[in-house]
Design an enzyme around this catalytic site. Sequence first.
Site, PDB file in Angstrom:
ATOM      1  N   LYS A 113      26.454   7.536  70.030  1.00  0.00           N
ATOM      2  CA  LYS A 113      27.814   7.284  70.538  1.00  0.00           C
ATOM      3  C   LYS A 113      28.856   7.727  69.524  1.00  0.00           C
ATOM      4  CE  LYS A 113      27.144   3.427  73.742  1.00  0.00           C
ATOM      5  NZ  LYS A 113      27.612   2.087  74.106  1.00  0.00           N
ATOM      6  N   LYS A 194      18.082  10.718  78.879  1.00  0.00           N
ATOM      7  CA  LYS A 194      18.134   9.547  79.763  1.00  0.00           C
ATOM      8  C   LYS A 194      19.370   9.617  80.658  1.00  0.00           C
ATOM      9  CE  LYS A 194      20.660   6.192  77.269  1.00  0.00           C
ATOM     10  NZ  LYS A 194      20.932   5.074  76.488  1.00  0.00           N
ATOM     11  N   LYS A 197      26.030   7.420  81.868  1.00  0.00           N
ATOM     12  CA  LYS A 197      27.352   7.705  82.416  1.00  0.00           C
ATOM     13  C   LYS A 197      28.055   8.817  81.647  1.00  0.00           C
ATOM     14  CE  LYS A 197      27.647   3.326  83.022  1.00  0.00           C
ATOM     15  NZ  LYS A 197      28.103   1.929  83.020  1.00  0.00           N
TER      16      LYS A 197
HETATM   17  P1  AMP Z   1      24.680  -0.514  79.661  1.00  0.00           P
HETATM   18  O1  AMP Z   1      25.299   0.084  80.874  1.00  0.00           O
HETATM   19  O2  AMP Z   1      24.566   0.428  78.521  1.00  0.00           O
HETATM   20  O3  AMP Z   1      25.307  -1.834  79.300  1.00  0.00           O
HETATM   21  O4  AMP Z   1      23.173  -0.851  80.045  1.00  0.00           O
HETATM   22  C1  AMP Z   1      22.827  -1.960  80.821  1.00  0.00           C
HETATM   23  C2  AMP Z   1      21.332  -2.054  80.960  1.00  0.00           C
HETATM   24  O5  AMP Z   1      20.812  -0.907  81.625  1.00  0.00           O
HETATM   25  C3  AMP Z   1      20.584  -2.123  79.617  1.00  0.00           C
HETATM   26  O6  AMP Z   1      19.561  -3.091  79.711  1.00  0.00           O
HETATM   27  C4  AMP Z   1      20.015  -0.738  79.457  1.00  0.00           C
HETATM   28  O7  AMP Z   1      18.817  -0.733  78.696  1.00  0.00           O
HETATM   29  C5  AMP Z   1      19.744  -0.331  80.890  1.00  0.00           C
HETATM   30  N1  AMP Z   1      19.786   1.135  81.047  1.00  0.00           N
HETATM   31  C6  AMP Z   1      20.830   1.961  80.760  1.00  0.00           C
HETATM   32  N2  AMP Z   1      20.514   3.238  81.033  1.00  0.00           N
HETATM   33  C7  AMP Z   1      19.232   3.229  81.512  1.00  0.00           C
HETATM   34  C8  AMP Z   1      18.339   4.251  81.979  1.00  0.00           C
HETATM   35  N3  AMP Z   1      18.681   5.539  82.016  1.00  0.00           N
HETATM   36  N4  AMP Z   1      17.106   3.866  82.406  1.00  0.00           N
HETATM   37  C9  AMP Z   1      16.734   2.560  82.382  1.00  0.00           C
HETATM   38  N5  AMP Z   1      17.532   1.554  81.949  1.00  0.00           N
HETATM   39  C10 AMP Z   1      18.771   1.877  81.522  1.00  0.00           C
HETATM   40  N1  TRP Z   2      23.934  -3.200  74.196  1.00  0.00           N
HETATM   41  C1  TRP Z   2      23.603  -3.381  75.579  1.00  0.00           C
HETATM   42  C2  TRP Z   2      23.700  -2.021  76.284  1.00  0.00           C
HETATM   43  O1  TRP Z   2      24.341  -1.125  75.813  1.00  0.00           O
HETATM   44  C3  TRP Z   2      24.507  -4.385  76.268  1.00  0.00           C
HETATM   45  C4  TRP Z   2      24.356  -5.759  75.686  1.00  0.00           C
HETATM   46  C5  TRP Z   2      25.285  -6.445  74.977  1.00  0.00           C
HETATM   47  C6  TRP Z   2      23.234  -6.611  75.825  1.00  0.00           C
HETATM   48  N2  TRP Z   2      24.842  -7.691  74.647  1.00  0.00           N
HETATM   49  C7  TRP Z   2      23.586  -7.821  75.144  1.00  0.00           C
HETATM   50  C8  TRP Z   2      21.969  -6.484  76.404  1.00  0.00           C
HETATM   51  C9  TRP Z   2      22.673  -8.884  75.042  1.00  0.00           C
HETATM   52  C10 TRP Z   2      21.065  -7.554  76.305  1.00  0.00           C
HETATM   53  C11 TRP Z   2      21.426  -8.743  75.629  1.00  0.00           C
HETATM   54  O2  TRP Z   2      23.137  -1.887  77.329  1.00  0.00           O
END
Ligand code: AMP
Ligand code: TRP
Length: 328
Positions: A113, A194, A197
């Site tokens: 990031k 992967k 967004k």
């Molecule tokens: P985030 O949108 O980064 O907060 O991700 C929310 C949840 O979605 C987290 O548990 C991530 O590990 C899961 N996640 C994000 N991208 C993927 C992906 N491409 N495949 C599977 N899980 C994902």
């Molecule tokens: N870092 C996680 C992600 O990017 C989001 C997240 C923040 C999270 N706090 C958490 C996931 C606590 C599990 C537990 O997806």
Amino acid sequence: MTNQRVFSGIQPSGDPHLGNYLGAIQNYVHYQDGNDAVYCIVDLHAVTTQRDPEALRTDTLRLAQVLIASGLDPENCILFAQSHVPQHAQLGWLMQATTSFGELNRMTQFKDKGDRTEFVSSALFSYPALQAADILLYDTNIVPVGDDQRQHLELSRDVAQRFNSRYGDTFVIPEHVIPPVAARVMDLQRPEDKMSKTAEADNGLVMMLEDPKSIEKKFKRAVTDSEDEVRFDPEHKAGVSNLLSILSAVTGETPTDLAERYTQYGRLKVDTAEAVIERLRPIQERFAELSSDPGETARVLSAGAVKAREIAEDVYSRARSNMGFLPV
Ligand code: AMP
Ligand code: TRP
């Protein structure tokens, strides 16, 4: 074991995609039954990169609606926004004091990031310490997440253990759970990356609220390979294996069993598209209903925050007292 404390967090940074659903949200729904589940929309994490205030407000409400539409039942779990429970930021500071610079510097998500943003905030760097606080605040046993969160979860455990050994038994040591398939859904156009967004091309990314016609088109155009054998082999056949994983996560059949049934990539793409569309259809319908009453969603989040605060206050006061802060 029944009745474990389950906790997970998800960022309100745009609508969630198919990877979020198959890797995480599907498991949130599964784990709310028979457990004490707490799910947090991590708006404090979302501002580690600069966000337009109006977009943050909209995304937070929409994400709550998508989660409820996906099957999270506010009667059966606690659903709330992180910024509504001040103990997250407060324990986050104590966790920063317990996490080393070197540990944070090794986090691969920060490297990814950080490389992509012009203004790299110090919060983006210390983000995993706040994540540890999120989890530890609820005496969490189980954290359902996608594969990309493994390293953050290991850090959360290390920090909890360090705190406990410095200041006495304070935190429960959490375990993560990752789904057996689709823990890492890949981009349909660049199957070695992967699904995310921040993808370069929109064609590889399938959103949960996307129009079925558009989903179908994206699957039909999914990148595969120049062979003609349907085989589950993520290393050598990333595109085909990704389709098999997605179909497996939706149907419950294993990717290897599914592979045996297909001889053509075309058929596999069409069937995967159809299965995904059918899985998302009721979620999209429910979302449309919920979005007509944003006030109701806001009330659900406020009620969730009241319940979350009750637990968080307790654990936070245990932590601050063990660390040596004077009682208020
Ligand atoms: P985030 O949108 O980064 O907060 O991700 C929310 C949840 O979605 C987290 O548990 C991530 O590990 C899961 N996640 C994000 N991208 C993927 C992906 N491409 N495949 C599977 N899980 C994902
Ligand atoms: N870092 C996680 C992600 O990017 C989001 C997240 C923040 C999270 N706090 C958490 C996931 C606590 C599990 C537990 O997806």
